[in-house]
Design a protein around this motif. Structure first.
Motif, PDB file in Angstrom:
ATOM      1  N   ASP A   1      47.952  71.957  31.905  1.00 22.94           N
ATOM      2  CA  ASP A   1      47.584  70.827  31.042  1.00 22.94           C
ATOM      3  C   ASP A   1      46.082  70.607  31.004  1.00 22.94           C
ATOM      4  N   LEU A   2      45.358  71.158  31.996  1.00 24.16           N
ATOM      5  CA  LEU A   2      43.895  71.029  32.023  1.00 24.16           C
ATOM      6  C   LEU A   2      43.207  72.252  31.415  1.00 24.16           C
ATOM      7  N   SER A   3      43.946  73.041  30.654  1.00 21.56           N
ATOM      8  CA  SER A   3      43.329  74.213  30.010  1.00 21.56           C
ATOM      9  C   SER A   3      42.234  73.768  29.051  1.00 21.56           C
ATOM     10  N   MET A   4      41.115  74.488  29.087  1.00 21.24           N
ATOM     11  CA  MET A   4      40.001  74.194  28.202  1.00 21.24           C
ATOM     12  C   MET A   4      40.316  74.703  26.794  1.00 21.24           C
ATOM     13  N   VAL A   5      40.170  73.819  25.798  1.00 17.41           N
ATOM     14  CA  VAL A   5      40.385  74.156  24.389  1.00 17.41           C
ATOM     15  C   VAL A   5      39.019  74.250  23.718  1.00 17.41           C
ATOM     16  N   VAL A   6      38.740  75.411  23.114  1.00 15.03           N
ATOM     17  CA  VAL A   6      37.430  75.683  22.524  1.00 15.03           C
ATOM     18  C   VAL A   6      37.647  76.248  21.118  1.00 15.03           C
ATOM     19  N   ARG A   7      36.819  75.799  20.185  1.00 14.70           N
ATOM     20  CA  ARG A   7      36.813  76.386  18.849  1.00 14.70           C
ATOM     21  C   ARG A   7      35.521  77.168  18.686  1.00 14.70           C
TER      22      ARG A   7
ATOM     23  N   LEU B   1      40.467  79.330  17.285  1.00 12.70           N
ATOM     24  CA  LEU B   1      40.858  78.261  18.203  1.00 12.70           C
ATOM     25  C   LEU B   1      41.449  78.890  19.458  1.00 12.70           C
ATOM     26  N   LEU B   2      40.794  78.652  20.594  1.00 14.16           N
ATOM     27  CA  LEU B   2      41.200  79.192  21.887  1.00 14.16           C
ATOM     28  C   LEU B   2      41.874  78.076  22.678  1.00 14.16           C
ATOM     29  N   THR B   3      43.136  78.302  23.101  1.00 13.62           N
ATOM     30  CA  THR B   3      43.951  77.195  23.609  1.00 13.62           C
ATOM     31  C   THR B   3      44.440  77.367  25.036  1.00 13.62           C
ATOM     32  N   GLY B   4      44.095  78.445  25.738  1.00 13.42           N
ATOM     33  CA  GLY B   4      44.539  78.589  27.119  1.00 13.42           C
ATOM     34  C   GLY B   4      46.050  78.606  27.244  1.00 13.42           C
ATOM     35  N   ASP B   5      46.566  77.796  28.207  1.00 10.86           N
ATOM     36  CA  ASP B   5      48.005  77.719  28.459  1.00 10.86           C
ATOM     37  C   ASP B   5      48.525  76.303  28.227  1.00 10.86           C
ATOM     38  N   LEU B   6      48.087  75.679  27.147  1.00  8.78           N
ATOM     39  CA  LEU B   6      48.538  74.324  26.861  1.00  8.78           C
ATOM     40  C   LEU B   6      50.056  74.272  26.712  1.00  8.78           C
ATOM     41  N   GLY B   7      50.639  73.140  27.180  1.00  9.92           N
ATOM     42  CA  GLY B   7      52.035  72.850  26.943  1.00  9.92           C
ATOM     43  C   GLY B   7      52.190  71.839  25.827  1.00  9.92           C
ATOM     44  N   ALA B   8      53.443  71.534  25.499  1.00  8.66           N
ATOM     45  CA  ALA B   8      53.701  70.642  24.370  1.00  8.66           C
ATOM     46  C   ALA B   8      53.098  69.262  24.602  1.00  8.66           C
ATOM     47  N   ASP B   9      53.231  68.702  25.802  1.00 15.85           N
ATOM     48  CA  ASP B   9      52.694  67.353  26.065  1.00 15.85           C
ATOM     49  C   ASP B   9      51.182  67.329  25.911  1.00 15.85           C
ATOM     50  N   SER B  10      50.499  68.315  26.478  1.00 12.40           N
ATOM     51  CA  SER B  10      49.040  68.333  26.377  1.00 12.40           C
ATOM     52  C   SER B  10      48.606  68.607  24.936  1.00 12.40           C
TER      53      SER B  10
END
Length: 964
Positions: free
Chosen positions: A671-677, A686-695
């Motif tokens: 949930d703390l994955s860094m999201v970078v465009r 759009l780079l999203t790491g391992d985000l889950g649905a809640d995050s």
């Protein structure tokens, strides 16, 4: 079995145990998936059939030149007996495993307190994240819910932290608190235990294991003190198989160069140990029984020192069979010894049947024994020096036999393996001998041990140089389909090519000309037109298996790395293919193993600016390990927060998440994955790491601008996804970084359906290999490099994934440039695809059954096969026996046994042979090179003076049979 050479010479090949060994191997592979009841029924049926075959056989004395009529029924009975024994043992093992008290506990899961005994050293797992290791153990007691159950040493697999575990020795008794689970596939282990803390020691490992551990540690410490970094980690692996300190990058280079077998202790190491032990005893003419005892003790000690891996145990078993033959005075044949070793080991350790090291070791040994002698003779007849001919034959035979297995396991074929092995061969024996002496003396006399280590370091440096240069050869490795189909296909191709060249000799010059043409013309053209990297690349999703590693080239030789994947070699290979020598910025979305394990290899040898992460949990225990890696590379870590921007070359990076307020001790790292465009030449990624649905919902609710042209799909295509998040990106292309045949079911069908509903084109690394987005705004497309060699299994499986070799740089990019796809509602989606008998008139050698008149004469037999493989009636003992020493090795010349030959020839007119069945013919003290120059043999080093010039009396008795 008799086999004839093209020049008319013949030799004997004892292949009676080959069908039995193949039967045991095949049945062992299938036994784990068959019910014990079925196995028991097959065992009873095979046993009854074997008894009937033997009972119905009526042996009769054969005519000269023919086998006894009962040999064929005996061979059938032997195969049936092997089938019956293997099935019976498999049924017993399967029933014991099913009745184990661990099975219901493993099926239910949960946490238990277990008492166990280690069976192996805990081995660090570079592909399972920093600080994790794996070990084998026997479970002796299990406590759960206040109920204690005693066990009989059921085998289990341990996943443990490196701290507190690495350094423990086999045989140590431990108590641990662990999570128990059932294995993913049937096999030897009954459960998988995952441990999070250090163990509680209940007992020591014993004096023998402690001594072996001290010797291994002393060698490793001496190498670290004396040798530079690459050689310091290689020497323990070369000598005792300890690769814990070996550089991962060097391992990949050894694998690409076809030299990885050097760090897998096997037959060559055991042969060196036996040579060091037996050579002085043989020079002193020690009795053969004492030689066998000394050799057995030395092999046993080496197995304890090098640890009983599959290849080590196979080599030790073959050595045991050979030493038994030496002690009993029986003929020593390599093929029966190999087959006997395979049968005994597979019956005792069925897990070896699926061990790649065991299969590679057996295949290489069989090829060296069966193929290399004939190939070496052919090369020598064509004028190749004997030493070079032997080296070429051994390397080519072993490489040809193991190439299908290597291709099936790794998905690649090394084209530089043969020259690399030839260049490395002269350094292997000196490095191994000096390293072994250093290991034995380092605990006692550290100064002498360091001196020997320093001496061993020079041949080890040569091995490192050969591996580096061979791995750096462009197109040095070729991709090949992995799996059983790929191995079978390559086997058919190799057999067909060899058969054609043997069947039609006129094809050989044509083949040589074609090979020279490919090397002289095709290879240079290939370097110019390889098509990778694609011009104007925006982003590349590297094929690194079940993990993330993306590269954004930002200038000549420069780029930004986003995550570093689960395998150091694959990440480094991807950067090398793209020509990245400088990394001004490295972004780590989070610290899971499948995103950071390859970081050290990516930073090594490259100019690095800064390494950035998002807000991390204060309780994340992986932060110190990351900081240590960065300190070793001389790089500092920075933290980027939402709203931060970075400009690197032609690319701009905008941080969108995570919110630092959510970086608490209880936060999920995903949930703390860094999201970078990232934006480059107008193309947004759009780079999203391992985000889950809640995050994803939280990021969407924060009002962040998620619009992009290319979406890196979160969490390798997990089904835990928010459809609104995907729709908000408005992307035209979705990149999924995922491993083939992963155990997580990624990418999930629900996710693929959502992406199709949004009109995105899905591209996956498990299908297309490296994926490159190239072009600029309004005119861009995607190129697929082709399927690489990333590991198939996913981290966390019951059996950890083996690091795959670096992807081959031979594939040409398959570019499909096109403009961004329309986003009209309802638009169609586009998904990516996916025994020769003797000739008439030549008598068959009689042996024990045939007539003496059918035996060949000395002129037919001389020089046709090695002495240790000759039939009993033809074997001549060497200089080790006293009566031969009086005839050809003593101080006096032997009396002539007949008229001397004419000066023009060295072949005597008659030679005295021993009486059939005499002790001298059947029980030689040892097998040495023959001593008689008169009969065309070579002089033995064991002789005290050159032999008689014309003939020898052999043996010195009148009870002999004169053969003319």
């Amino acid at each position: 079995m008799r086999r004839a050479a093209p020049d008319g010479r013949w030799s004997w090949l004892d292949a009676r145990l080959v069908p039995a060994a193949a039967t045991v191997w095949a049945v062992t592979l299938a036994a784990a998936r068959v019910s014990p009841v079925v196995l028991a029924g097959v065992a009873l049926g095979a046993g009854a059939a074997a008894a009937r075959v033997l009972g119905s056989a009526r042996p009769r004395w054969p005519r000269a030149g023919r086998h006894p009529e009962w040999r064929r029924p005996a061979a059938v009975a032997l195969v049936l007996t092997a089938l019956a024994v293997t099935c019976a043992l498999g049924a017993v093992r399967g029933q014991l495993q099913r009745e184990s008290a661990v099975h219901p506990v493993a099926a239910a899961g949960g946490t238990v307190v277990a008492e166990l005994v280690l069976r192996s050293d805990p081995r660090p797992l570079p592909t399972a994240g920093p600080g994790r290791a794996i070990a084998d153990a026997d479970l002796t007691r299990l406590d759960q819910g206040g109920r204690s159950t005693g066990l009989g040493g059921d085998p289990v697999l341990l996943f443990v932290p490196a701290d507190g575990w690495v350094g423990l020795l086999p045989g140590q008794q431990l108590r641990v608190r662990a999570e128990v689970a059932a294995p993913r596939e049937p096999g030897d282990v009954v459960a998988v235990l995952t441990v999070q803390g250090p163990p509680e020691l209940l007992g020591d490992a014993g004096s023998v294991q402690e001594l072996a551990g001290a010797v291994r540690s002393a060698l490793a410490d001496s190498a670290q003190r004396v040798l530079p970094a690459p050689a310091a980690g290689l020497l323990p692996g070369l000598v005792v198989g300890d690769t814990s300190e070996m550089d991962p990058g060097l391992e990949d280079e050894f694998r690409a160069a076809g030299l990885s077998h050097l760090t897998a202790v096997s037959g060559a190491n055991v042969a060196i140990v036996l040579t060091l032990l037996l050579w002085p005893l043989r020079r002193r003419l020690v009795d053969r029984r004492w030689q066998a005892v000394a050799g057995a003790l030395g092999v046993l000690g080496f197995v304890v020192l090098a640890r009983p891996s599959a290849s080590v145990v196979r080599a030790a078993a073959m050595a045991g069979v050979t030493l038994l033959a030496l002690a009993s005075g029986r003929p020593r044949a390599a093929v029966p010894a190999l087959c006997a070793a395979v049968v005994v080991l597979l019956l005792g350790r069925p897990g070896f049947a699926t061990d790649p090291g065991f299969a590679l070791s057996v295949a290489a040994t069989a090829a060296i024994v069966l193929l290399s002698p004939g190939w070496a003779r052919g090369l020598r007849r064509r004028g190749v020096p004997a030493l070079l001919a032997d080296a070429l034959a051994v390397s080519a035979a072993a490489g040809a036999a193991t190439a299908p297995l290597v291709a099936g396991l790794s998905g690649q074929v090394s084209l530089v393996s043969l020259p690399a092995n030839l260049l490395a061969a002269p350094a292997v024996a000196p490095a191994t001998v000096l390293g072994l002496l250093a290991a034995l003396l380092a605990p006692l006399v550290p100064g002498v041990g360091d001196l020997l280590t320093w001496c061993a370091g020079w041949p080890v440096r040569w091995l490192v140089l050969v591996a580096e240069r061979a791995a750096a050869v462009p197109d040095g490795t070729a991709r090949w389909p992995a799996g059983t189909l790929g191995a079978a296909t390559l086997t058919v191709v190799l057999v067909a090519v060899v058969w054609a060249l043997v069947r039609w000799p006129r094809l050989r010059p044509l083949s040589l000309a074609a090979l020279v043409g490919v090397l002289a013309l095709g290879w240079p053209v290939r370097q110019v037109t390889r098509g990778w990297p694609v011009p104007d690349t925006v982003v590349v999703a590297c094929d690194v298996g079940q993990g993330d590693a993306l590269v954004l080239p930002t200038g000549p030789g420069s780029g930004v790395l986003v995550d570093a994947g689960p395998d150091p070699g694959l990440v480094d290979a991807c950067l090398t293919r793209l020509g990245i020598d400088a990394l001004p910025l490295v972004l780590l979305s989070h610290l899971d193993a499948d995103h950071v394990t390859g970081l050290a290899a990516a930073l090594d040898g490259r100019t690095v600016g800064e390494v950035a992460t998002g807000a991390l949990s204060p309780s994340d225990e992986r932060v110190p390990a990351l900081d240590e890696v960065l300190r070793d590379a001389g790089v500092e870590r920075v933290t980027l927060l939402p709203g931060d921007h970075r400009q690197v070359g032609t690319a701009t990076f905008e941080v969108l998440a995570p919110d630092p307020g959510r970086a608490t001790a209880a936060a999920d790292p995903n949930d703390l994955s860094m999201v970078v465009r990232a934006t480059q030449r107008g193309v947004r990624v759009l780079l999203t790491g391992d985000l889950g649905a809640d995050s994803e919902r939280r990021v969407l609710a924060s009002g962040a601008d998620l619009r992009a042209d290319v979406l890196k799909v979160p969490h390798h295509g997990s089904g835990d996804v928010d459809p609104d998040f995907l729709a908000a990106t408005g992307a035209a292309v979705a990149l999924i970084s995922v491993a083939a045949d992963n155990t997580y079911g990624h990418p999930a069908p629900t996710l693929l359906a959502e992406l199709a509903r949004d009109g995105m084109r899905v591209l996956r690394t498990d299908q297309g290999g490296d994926l490159a987005v190239a072009g600029s705004a309004g005119d861009w497309g995607v190129a697929e490099r082709g399927r690489g060699t990333a590991p198939r299994a996913a981290p966390g499986a019951a059996t950890p994934p083996a690091p795959g070799p670096p992807a081959s740089p031979t594939a040409t990019a398959r570019s499909t440039p096109q403009a961004p796809w329309p986003r009209a509602p309802g638009s169609p989606t586009r998904s990516p695809d996916r025994r020769p008998w003797p000739a008439r008139g030549r008598a068959w050698p009689a042996g024990r059954w045939g007539s003496r008149r059918s035996r060949p004469g000395p002129s037919e037999v001389r020089g046709t096969m090695p002495g240790w493989l000759r039939p009993r009636w033809n074997r001549r003992p060497g200089c080790g026996s006293c009566w031969v020493r009086r005839s050809c090795c003593g101080p006096a010349r032997s009396p002539p046994s007949g008229q001397p030959p004419e000066p023009a020839t060295r072949t005597p007119r008659s030679t005295r042979w021993p009486r059939s069945g005499s002790r001298w013919a059947r029980w030689p003290t040892r097998w040495r090179p023959r001593c008689s120059v008169g009969t065309g043999w070579s002089w033995s080093p064991g002789c005290t003076r050159p032999p008689a010039p014309w003939s020898t009396r052999w043996p010195p008795t009148r009870r002999t049979r004169t053969r003319r």
